[in-house]
Design an enzyme around this catalytic site. Structure first.
Site: not given
Ligand SMILES: Cc1ncc(COP(=O)(O)O)c(C=O)c1O
Length: 392
Positions: A203, A205-207
């Site tokens: 997603h 917002t992930k790393v």
């Protein structure tokens, strides 16, 4: 003339000081990592030239291969997102009974269990890692238990060996919601290599992100194939469908963004580590704050920086969150409330009063501070200053 110049300078300076006193720009808690647009354009040109937009195309297959190498795991199967990946893993494993899981997670974990036709049974978490407590899991096992779905919260690995021992004793699958785990290793191995399968989120917002996306990681080829078919409506070929699936395929465009981003991920992980180390060294002496520390055999990805606000901190977690907000800084009560207290799940048998005490306490006391590779040092210092002296 000299006088005029110094007057002008002092005006500029005072403007700067005023600006600095306010929040110049709101600070988000996370900011998506994006590769340079020039790196994405060649992929887009190829996609436009070929007209291959989806259905297990060349970029999806290439990203799968790259990630297999990156994680050093036998199989990676890309899907549209982690929620659908988890749902399909449960369906492929034929789980329709009780699934023991964590109440301290994003609601997607629990939703996937219910949408797969199974029943979530919450067990409490460990106060140090905020992951499922193996003791609590063992206490919840009954003859109806068909699987354990554990969450590596904030990318901090669960006690994988203890959970595996419980699953083995009962002969049931162990699945990991590894949404937060890109790049995490434990004992020298990717944390995604544990259990029957792990599902990671890509997603925004992930790393590492593919805008939306996710992957199933497993060393079981039959399981990976079954999930792959379910993710394509159960279709085997043009004339054969052998199971009831849905459309959870990743598109070529999403895979292309992942391929363009992969070369930058090590540098981004290093920047995150620097930010988290700066928080830790500045805040570790503050009375009333506690931190979740990965053990020494873990390579962590610094996905989030959760602080646990204890009763001897000068103000409550909610008040600190509000003070930061007033100063333009977003901090996130992640996860609040506990899933067991969300209306669709509250009142279920494993959620009664007096249960899940550690998870409920965590939901009331954790605050995640901003972490993203472009977080400016001056802004981070301002956040640190507020957290160190919240009332000044
Ligand atoms: C623990 C956890 N599980 C699952 C998900 C769902 O991931 P996705 O948005 O890729 O479906 C998230 C998303 O943030 C998450 O934090």
């Amino acid at each position: 003339m000299k006088h005029l110049i110094s007057q002008k300078n002092s005006l500029v300076l005072s403007r700067l000081t005023n600006l600095d006193a306010q929040s110049i720009e709101p600070v988000p808690v996370v900011r998506p990592s994006m590769p340079p647009l020039e790196d994405v354009l060649p992929y887009l040109r190829d996609i436009w030239a070929s007209g291959d937009l989806t259905n297990n195309g060349i970029f999806v297959r290439r990203l799968q291969e790259e990630l297999q190498g990156y994680f050093d795991v036998p199989y990676v199967s890309l899907v549209a997102n982690c929620t659908l990946g988890t749902l399909l893993a449960l369906r492929a494993l034929g789980i329709t009974g009780d699934v023991i899981t964590s109440p301290y997670t994003f609601v997607a974990t629990t939703n996937a269990i219910v949408l797969a036709g199974a029943t979530p049974i919450f067990a409490d978490i460990d106060p140090e890692t905020l992951n499922l407590s193996p003791t609590a899991v063992a206490e919840q096992i009954t003859e109806r238990t068909q699987a354990i779905l554990a969450v590596h919260c904030y990318g901090i690995p669960c006690d994988v060996e203890a959970l595996q021992a419980i699953a083995d004793r009962r002969g049931i699958p162990l699945i990991f919601d590894a949404a937060h785990c890109f790049g995490v290793k434990v004992g020298g191995r990717s944390v995604l290599a544990y259990g029957d399968c792990s599902i990671v989120s890509f997603h925004a917002t992930k790393v590492f992100n593919t805008l939306e996306g996710g992957a199933i990681v497993s060393s079981n080829p039959q399981l990976v194939e079954a999930i792959g078919q379910l993710a394509n409506n159960g279709i085997i070929d043009n004339e054969n469908v052998n199971s009831i699936g849905l459309n959870a395929k990743m598109s070529e465009l999403h895979a292309a963004v992942g391929l363009a981003q992969l070369p930058y991920v090590s540098d981004e992980l290093a920047k995150r580590r620097t930010i988290v180390e700066a928080y830790l060294s500045a805040l570790s002496s503050v009375q009333g704050l506690r931190f979740i520390q990965p053990s020494s055999d873990v390579v962590h990805n610094s996905y989030m920086f959760p602080i646990i606000v204890e009763p001897d901190y000068p103000i409550t977690r909610d008040k600190l969150c509000e003070i930061l907000r007033q100063k333009g800084i977003s901090a996130r009560k992640y996860f609040y409330p506990s899933v067991a207290d969300l209306p669709p799940y509250a009142g279920a048998p494993s959620t009664g009063p007096g249960t899940l005490a550690v998870a409920r306490r965590a939901a009331d006391s954790v605050l995640c501070l901003p972490v993203f590779p472009g977080l400016d040092l001056a802004v981070q210092n301002r956040i640190i200053e507020i957290v160190r002296n919240p009332l000044s």
